[in-house]
Every structure is written in C-alpha cells, then in structure tokens.
Enzyme design. Structure first.
Site: not given
Ligand code: NAD
Ligand code: ZN
Ligand code: ZN
Length: 390
Positions: A58-60, A80-81, A110, A113, A116, A124, A128, A188, A383
C-alpha cells in the site's frame, strides 16, 4: 530465549519458541528490500504470532520506505495489508486461537477505552496508528532480530515476513472460508475507501457521488457508491490513464481538472444542476479537498475527506458554504472498528455484495517483492498480491 535444542524436542509445535524464517528487510531508505533470515520471538501478553499467507503493498509502505520527510527508522520490516493464520497466542489472549484466520490492521481496537466504547469512533487510545514506533507496546522491544540485533516493526504489523507478532487488538478474526489471497486487501486501503462511502458519506439510492482520486482507495469508495445504488458516479482525476480502469468500478462520468480553465467544483455543479449529493476525496491534495467540499449540493450535500495531506496545509473555504447546509467530514480507516466490523466486510465479499477481484491487478512470489514496489512507483495497476509461500 529458547534454545534450538528445545525446538527439536518440541517439534510438534512452534508455540513458545523462536521461529527462524524469511523476511524482506528494509535496511536503507529507497533501497531494494533484502530477503533475510530473521528470528521471530514468541508473542507476549495480549499478542499473537501470525503466519502470514498473503500480503500486498500500500502507499503507506512506499511512503515510509522512501522516508522523505518522516523520521527514518531502519532496519525495518514493512507491510501492513495482509492475511494470515494464528500460529500461537500470548498470555491473556482469549478471543483468538491457534489456526484462526485473521487480517492484521495498522490501527487497533482495545475494546476498553472511550473510543472503543463509543459507537461513533474507531480511534482507539491504546492502539491507534503510530508510524514512528518500531517496537511492541507491551515491553518496548522488537520481536524480530537478526543474529541478536533487533529489527524495527512497522505499524505494529510488519507483514513482509513469513511470521510476525501483532497485538491481538489489531487482528480481525475472519470467516475461515474466505480466500486469504483476496480478502487480504481489506486489511487497509480497500476498507478505507469503502467505509468512507458506506459509513460516512452514506449516499442514498439514486444519488450522485463524486470521487476525487481514482487510485485503489478512491475506487473502493466508488465500489461503496455502486453498492449504495448511486445512479451517477463521477470520477475526478488528473491522470486520464485512471479513467479506463475506473469503468470497471461503475464510474459513469469522468472529469479531468486539467482540461478546464475554471475550478473543477464549478464544472461538477453545472453537470449536476447545483452540486453532487456526496463527494469522497481520496487524493491527499488540498486543492482536491477544497473542490470536493465546494462541489456538493447545498441543503444536503456531504463531502468526506480520506486522503492524507501534507501536515502543513490549511483548508480554506467560505463559511457560507457550511451555513448553506453542506457538511464536511473526514474519516480514518473508513470509520471501521477493526475487530468488530472487518469480519462483516469480509462476509460482504463472501455474500457477493462486494467485488474485490477487480482490485487485484498483479500477483508475485515473495522472492520478487521488490517488483511490487516498482509497479507502485510507476503507478501501474491497483493491488499486487504477494504469496508468502512461493
Ligand atoms: P493513489 O496515489 O493510487 O491515488 C491517488 C489519485 O489521486 C491518483 O490517481 C492521482 O492522479 C489523483 N490526484 C492527485 N491529485 C489530484 C487532484 N488535485 N485532483 C484529482 N485527482 C488527483 O493513492 P491511494 O492508494 O488510492 O490513496 C489515496 C489517499 O488515501 C492517499 O492520500 C492515502 O494516504 C490515503 N489513505 C487514507 C487512509 C485513511 O484512513 N484516511 C487510509 C489509507 C490511505
Ligand atoms: Zn495501507
Ligand atoms: Zn481502545
């Protein structure tokens, strides 16, 4: 520490022993991972040791592996996935048993808390997400070592290893019939996007939904809109290559902000006679976040932010947009509680309500894990599933 001798004499089970196994170790930012032999210590109180079956990237993982702008912590085992099977459990673990099928989750539950106990929160206090911690919370130590030198954990999961140790509060026990090579992606990104729509945006049947960012998370949000019976799903992305893939996800219309000389929210408002009913932002870019809010219809529109922005950016909009009865929300892990809710998301897939196969664009054996990083760096596919036993 348990000796090799003890291991031989208790060969019927690995429980309580150190397990030597293969892990993909990241020793330096941005450098290929190296498959090395690591020793995985037994789980301690409230922990479980898991035999990882499948993991995806995943991106993270990529973000912390590149370590641009965050605290670098190396050597480290990322990942993590994933999906896996419980090999043994530590003291005090009562809700998991050897052989249970589980999804490790980067954030935990947990059960005790305030968060939770609240129906509304999944943040959590104890478990967290913590991206800077490389050790287990029980004793502040790592369960991984190579020749006595500790190796850092990542997000409490470290799934790029044949065996890993995870806090039991970060393990969702799932339907044992679910195919682990598919449901691993619910650990994830896919749950994040899906839950953002189903749990937070909650579009009504027949409504219009705009999705900003058509990566795996955005397409999972689109899948949530499809499941909700949205009649229009409008995909917004700067990269036109994403539009082809998005058609498989029920995205009916596409808007590329680069092709317009006015703000994209104006384009969307015109297309939908005053604004979309719901929008879900999955880009992490501030301009998309503002557009996602300003494109929703007044009176009832709801915008949900999912993307993780640069920590210094500021969200600016006119307060009148809120007074006009638009709602702005944000969500973490799709508002799902990992242990309570993720098993039912797995069952949605088993009941054919949720489609997962379309997210899986690549498969690789563990020995070729670095290729998964290359695919992600090139923005190829959604993926890539890594088989730990290949
Ligand atoms: P990704 O990079 O595969 O996809 C992001 C897409 O956004 C790309 O296709 C890109 O071209 C497009 N983009 C970028 N800027 C843009 C704009 N200004 N307008 C329109 N489109 C635009 O990423 P992903 O794996 O799908 O993750 C997306 C986001 O979700 C990331 O920021 C990631 O960190 C976040 N995320 C959040 C959580 C959470 O719990 N909140 C969990 C996992 C991932
Ligand atoms: Zn992730
Ligand atoms: Zn908790």
């Amino acid at each position: 520490m348990f000796s090799r001798l003890a291991m031989v004499s208790m060969s019927s089970s690995t429980s309580g022993l150190v397990i030597p196994c293969k892990a993909a170790v990241s020793r330096e930012a941005g450098k290929p991972l190296v498959i090395e032999q690591v020793e995985v210590a037994p789980p301690q109180a409230m922990e479980a040791r898991i035999k990882i079956q499948y993991t995806s990237l995943c991106h993270t993982d990529l973000y912390f592996w590149e370590a641009k702008g965050q605290t670098p912590l190396f050597p480290r085992i990322f990942g993590h996935e994933a999906s896996g099977i419980v090999e043994s459990v530590g003291e005090g673990v009562t809700d998991l048993q050897v052989g249970d099928h589980v999804l490790p989750v980067f954030t935990g539950e947990c059960g005790e808390c305030r968060h939770c106990k609240s129906e509304e929160s999944n943040m959590c206090d104890l478990l967290r997400i913590n991206t800077d911690r490389g050790v287990m919370i029980n004793d502040g130590k790592s369960r991984f070592s190579i020749k006595g030198t500790p190796i850092n954990h990542f997000l409490g999961t470290s799934t790029f290893s044949e065996y890993t140790v995870v806090h039991s509060g970060c393990l969702a026990k799932i339907n044992p019939l679910a195919p682990l090579d598919k449901v691993c992606i619910l650990s994830c990104g896919i749950s994040t996007g899906l839950g953002a729509t189903l749990n937070v945006a909650k579009p009504k049947k027949g409504s219009s939904v705009a999705i900003f960012g058509l990566g795996a998370v955005g397409l999972a949000a689109a899948e949530g809109a499809r499941i909700s019976g949205a009649s229009r799903i409008i995909g917004v992305d700067l990269n036109p290559k994403r539009f082809e893939e998005a058609k498989k996800f029920g995205v009916t219309e596409f808007v590329n902000p680069k092709e317009h000389d006015r703000p994209v929210q104006e384009v969307l408002m015109e297309m939908t006679n005053g604004g979309v009913d719901r929008s879900v932002e999955c880009t992490g870019h501030i301009d998309a976040m503002i557009s996602a809010f300003e494109c929703v219809h007044d009176g009832w529109g709801v915008a949900v932010l999912v993307g993780v922005p640069n920590k210094d950016v500021v969200f600016k909009t006119k307060p009148i947009n809120l007074l006009n009865e638009r709602t702005l929300k944000g969500t973490f892990f799709g508002n799902y509680k990992p242990r309570t809710d993720i098993p039912s998301v797995v069952n949605m897939y088993m009941n054919k309500e949720l489609e997962l196969d379309k997210f899986i664009t690549h498969r690789l054996p563990f020995s070729e894990i670095n290729k998964a990083f290359e695919y992600m760096l090139k923005g190829e596919g959604l993926r890539c599933i890594i088989n730990m036993e290949d």
